[in-house]
Scaffold this active site. Structure first.
Site, PDB file in Angstrom:
ATOM      1  N   PRO A 191       0.826  -1.204   0.000  1.00 31.19           N
ATOM      2  CA  PRO A 191       0.000   0.000   0.000  1.00 31.19           C
ATOM      3  C   PRO A 191       0.863   1.258   0.000  1.00 31.19           C
ATOM      4  CG  PRO A 191      -0.807  -1.588   1.604  1.00 31.19           C
ATOM      5  CD  PRO A 191       0.516  -2.096   1.116  1.00 31.19           C
ATOM      6  N   GLU A 192       0.588   2.153  -0.945  1.00 30.63           N
ATOM      7  CA  GLU A 192       1.281   3.424  -0.998  1.00 30.63           C
ATOM      8  C   GLU A 192       0.319   4.522  -0.547  1.00 30.63           C
ATOM      9  OE1 GLU A 192       3.285   3.940  -4.733  1.00 30.63           O
ATOM     10  OE2 GLU A 192       4.288   1.993  -4.592  1.00 30.63           O
TER      11      GLU A 192
END
Length: 270
Positions: free
Chosen positions: A2-3
């Site tokens: 996840p960014e």
């Protein structure tokens, strides 16, 4: 992993269910995450009210009256709002049962995420040295230009440095550099102020679009309601090595930079 857009999507998903809610109970099934979950976390949080849910870089803050729980999703983690009678799965490590009856559940198959406690989140060692948020006024072309002077590092590595700016992960760095027409391997110190201004706008545009589409699902990410993000369908270069450039038709080239996949157009990016 996840960014920033995926983490912001998660924040927006869980905040309406958490803010203003007292924590009835915390159940920690497995505290062996990237760093051990503090042994007194439950004692600090149970009975307290979640005043706000904020994001800083890829960290989520559950702000209480007397401190903050700092949460990171790691490589494969997710936070979901569930009903209290939903059975826990193998990788469901932490539950926050709220007074409303819903549960905030943390799932992390690889256990690279974290749950930490801080009396002051901004002063925590993981947070204090972070660069500005990419969607904030503090992030602008002149700031990037000034910080890049005499830097021989490739510009892609430069904008992925969380001490320079937070949240520009590999996928979004590829996309933003393509939109700005900048070769990912160009030395950061050899880029002009005007081109940095273009790059800042490209970064903002790319991240904002990804947030609106719920993030990019490439492997493990799902958002707070268990649904995937859809920005992957809009990627211009990342994951498209060998395919025609959407601007000029030249086959996109892939190289490894800093151990990460880097895709660009040899004609459009200079």
């Amino acid at each position: 992993m996840p960014e920033l857009p995926e983490v912001e999507t998660t924040r927006r998903g869980i905040a309406p269910f958490c803010e203003g809610q007292a924590i009835h109970r915390i159940k920690i099934r497995n505290g062996r995450l990237r760093w051990p979950v503090p042994g007194d976390l439950a004692a600090r949080m149970e009975g307290e009210t979640i005043r706000s849910v904020e994001r800083r870089a890829k960290y989520l803050f559950l702000n209480l009256d007397h401190g903050t729980a700092i949460v990171h999703l790691g490589m494969s983690g997710s936070l979901r709002i569930i009903t209290g009678d939903t059975p826990a799965g193998k990788h469901d490590h932490i539950d926050l049962v709220l007074e409303s009856g819903v549960t905030l559940r943390f799932n992390d198959p690889r256990r690279f995420g974290c749950w930490l406690w801080a009396d002051s989140a901004s002063a925590h060692p993981l947070i204090a040295s972070l660069g500005p948020e990419p969607l904030s006024p503090e992030f602008n072309g002149r700031m990037l230009f000034q910080r890049s002077r005499s830097r021989n590092t490739p510009v892609k590595s430069f904008i992925m440095d969380s001490h320079v700016v937070v949240g520009v992960g590999n996928i979004y760095a590829n996309e933003a550099l393509f939109k700005a027409g900048i070769h990912p391997g160009r030395k950061a110190g050899r880029i002009s102020l005007d081109r940095y201004r273009c790059l800042v706008e490209a970064i903002r545009e790319t991240l904002s679009a990804a947030i609106l589409m719920g993030g990019t699902t490439l492997r493990d990410f799902v958002n707070s309601d268990g649904k995937p993000g859809y920005f992957a369908q809009s990627l211009l270069v990342y994951g498209r090595a060998g395919e025609p450039c959407p601007e000029c038709g030249t086959a996109l080239k892939e190289i490894r930079m800093g151990g990460r996949s880097t895709v660009y157009c040899t004609r459009c990016q200079r």
